[in-house]
Write an enzyme that holds these catalytic residues in place. Sequence first.
Site, mmCIF file in Angstrom:
data_model
loop_
_atom_site.group_PDB
_atom_site.id
_atom_site.type_symbol
_atom_site.label_atom_id
_atom_site.label_comp_id
_atom_site.label_asym_id
_atom_site.label_seq_id
_atom_site.Cartn_x
_atom_site.Cartn_y
_atom_site.Cartn_z
ATOM 1 N N GLY A 11 0.778 -1.238 0.000
ATOM 2 C CA GLY A 11 0.000 0.000 0.000
ATOM 3 C C GLY A 11 0.808 1.287 0.000
ATOM 4 N N SER A 17 1.896 8.209 2.088
ATOM 5 C CA SER A 17 1.137 6.987 2.395
ATOM 6 C C SER A 17 1.383 6.540 3.826
ATOM 7 C CB SER A 17 1.566 5.849 1.473
ATOM 8 O OG SER A 17 1.256 6.150 0.134
ATOM 9 N N ILE A 18 0.315 6.123 4.509
ATOM 10 C CA ILE A 18 0.458 5.551 5.847
ATOM 11 C C ILE A 18 1.436 4.378 5.778
ATOM 12 C CG2 ILE A 18 -0.747 4.297 7.676
ATOM 13 C CD1 ILE A 18 -3.262 6.019 6.971
ATOM 14 N N ALA A 93 -12.232 2.409 -3.580
ATOM 15 C CA ALA A 93 -13.654 2.483 -3.921
ATOM 16 C C ALA A 93 -13.782 3.518 -5.031
ATOM 17 C CB ALA A 93 -14.484 2.892 -2.716
ATOM 18 N N TYR A 154 -18.575 8.338 3.943
ATOM 19 C CA TYR A 154 -17.595 7.247 3.855
ATOM 20 C C TYR A 154 -18.244 6.045 3.152
ATOM 21 C CZ TYR A 154 -13.278 4.831 5.132
ATOM 22 O OH TYR A 154 -12.073 4.180 5.094
ATOM 23 N N LYS A 161 -14.588 -1.506 5.075
ATOM 24 C CA LYS A 161 -13.738 -1.530 6.278
ATOM 25 C C LYS A 161 -14.348 -2.430 7.349
ATOM 26 C CE LYS A 161 -10.254 1.201 5.231
ATOM 27 N NZ LYS A 161 -8.944 0.591 4.883
ATOM 28 N N ILE A 190 -6.294 11.498 7.998
ATOM 29 C CA ILE A 190 -4.940 11.962 7.664
ATOM 30 C C ILE A 190 -4.931 12.363 6.198
ATOM 31 C CG2 ILE A 190 -2.485 11.377 7.564
ATOM 32 C CD1 ILE A 190 -2.852 9.174 9.462
ATOM 33 N N THR A 192 -3.741 12.069 2.938
ATOM 34 C CA THR A 192 -2.941 11.200 2.064
ATOM 35 C C THR A 192 -3.542 11.295 0.667
ATOM 36 O OG1 THR A 192 -4.328 9.242 2.362
ATOM 37 C CG2 THR A 192 -2.542 9.561 3.965
ATOM 38 N N LEU A 193 -2.941 10.552 -0.263
ATOM 39 C CA LEU A 193 -3.473 10.523 -1.626
ATOM 40 C C LEU A 193 -4.931 10.067 -1.619
ATOM 41 C CD1 LEU A 193 -2.833 10.799 -4.678
ATOM 42 C CD2 LEU A 193 -2.148 8.400 -4.645
HETATM 43 C C1 1JT Z 1 -10.178 5.193 0.182
HETATM 44 C C2 1JT Z 1 -10.311 6.559 -0.094
HETATM 45 C C3 1JT Z 1 -10.036 4.756 1.490
HETATM 46 C C4 1JT Z 1 -10.299 7.465 0.935
HETATM 47 C C5 1JT Z 1 -10.168 7.018 2.247
HETATM 48 C C6 1JT Z 1 -10.024 5.679 2.522
HETATM 49 N N1 1JT Z 1 -9.888 5.544 3.861
HETATM 50 C C7 1JT Z 1 -9.942 6.758 4.412
HETATM 51 N N2 1JT Z 1 -10.099 7.651 3.443
HETATM 52 C C8 1JT Z 1 -10.224 9.084 3.638
HETATM 53 C C9 1JT Z 1 -11.665 9.420 3.894
HETATM 54 C C10 1JT Z 1 -12.555 9.516 2.853
HETATM 55 C C11 1JT Z 1 -13.900 9.822 3.109
HETATM 56 C C12 1JT Z 1 -14.309 10.033 4.381
HETATM 57 C C13 1JT Z 1 -13.418 9.922 5.419
HETATM 58 C C14 1JT Z 1 -12.085 9.615 5.168
HETATM 59 C C15 1JT Z 1 -10.418 7.078 -1.487
HETATM 60 C C16 1JT Z 1 -10.609 5.985 -2.531
HETATM 61 C C17 1JT Z 1 -9.783 4.787 -2.232
HETATM 62 C C18 1JT Z 1 -10.165 4.180 -0.910
HETATM 63 O O1 1JT Z 1 -15.636 10.351 4.561
HETATM 64 C C19 1JT Z 1 -16.092 10.663 5.831
HETATM 65 C C20 1JT Z 1 -14.898 9.908 1.966
#
Ligand code: 1JT
Length: 254
Positions: A11, A17-18, A93, A154, A161, A190, A192-193
Amino acid sequence: MLDGKRILVTGVANHRSIAWVVAKVCAEAGAQIAITYQNERLKSNAEKVTKELEDVLLLPCDVTQESETEALFATLQEKWGQLDGLVHSIAFADREDLKGAFHETSRAGYSLANDISAYSLVTLAHHAKPLMETNGGSIICMSYLGGERVVPNYNMMGVAKSALEMSAKYLAADLGPDQIRVNIVSPGPIKTLAAAGVAGFGGMLDVVAQRSPLRRNISQEEVGKASAFLLSDWSTGITGETIHVDAGYHVMGM
Ligand code: 1JT
């Protein structure tokens, strides 16, 4: 803390990146690191990010291709013969499944997010088992509060998750007799990308800074240190556990 440990990290997309910071903290703590990249296009990125590590193994692995996972562990068997740690830090996603109405999620989007973000842990753990079962091992995966409770937008990632976290717990029960531990790290938001381009992400950081017990956000380094603990022999009594690295945000009810 991790002297002599051999740890596989998945990853790593870029320096934010974490997974990259987990790898760096583990290397600083004495571990030998292998890092996977998804495809040839991302190989040079992985090389650039990891060039400050001496003695890093860079290996291809697209987790949707079983043949690539098999080849990855065949190489590790040949080069290391044994594995002590595995870091799962992969999620995907479709953008349209991270906003709006969850009931509009398509069958394809649901399946894709679950395949890449949750099933990949199952197959990686399955292939890691033969390399870990002589000496025991530690597997960790990255989740988010949205996998335990509803966090607006999310959406599909929350469901994926949730599947990831429960997969980790079933794996903990399965692999425990071989002294292979499986734990979950659940960081607060955090930059990140993955977070880039998520509408309103800055607002999420502000909410955590205002309402979390520590009144601030957390850093990749803090996730790296908690991860190093779970990968180390300081946590040999812990499996199936979730550690929230979120400034305490998850304890708040209002
Ligand atoms: C993915 C994305 C997994 C963003 C992600 C993620 N896990 C955390 N984030 C950040 C995030 C995104 C949203 C959120 C809270 C945190 C992007 C696509 C790939 C998988 O909403 C409350 C939408």
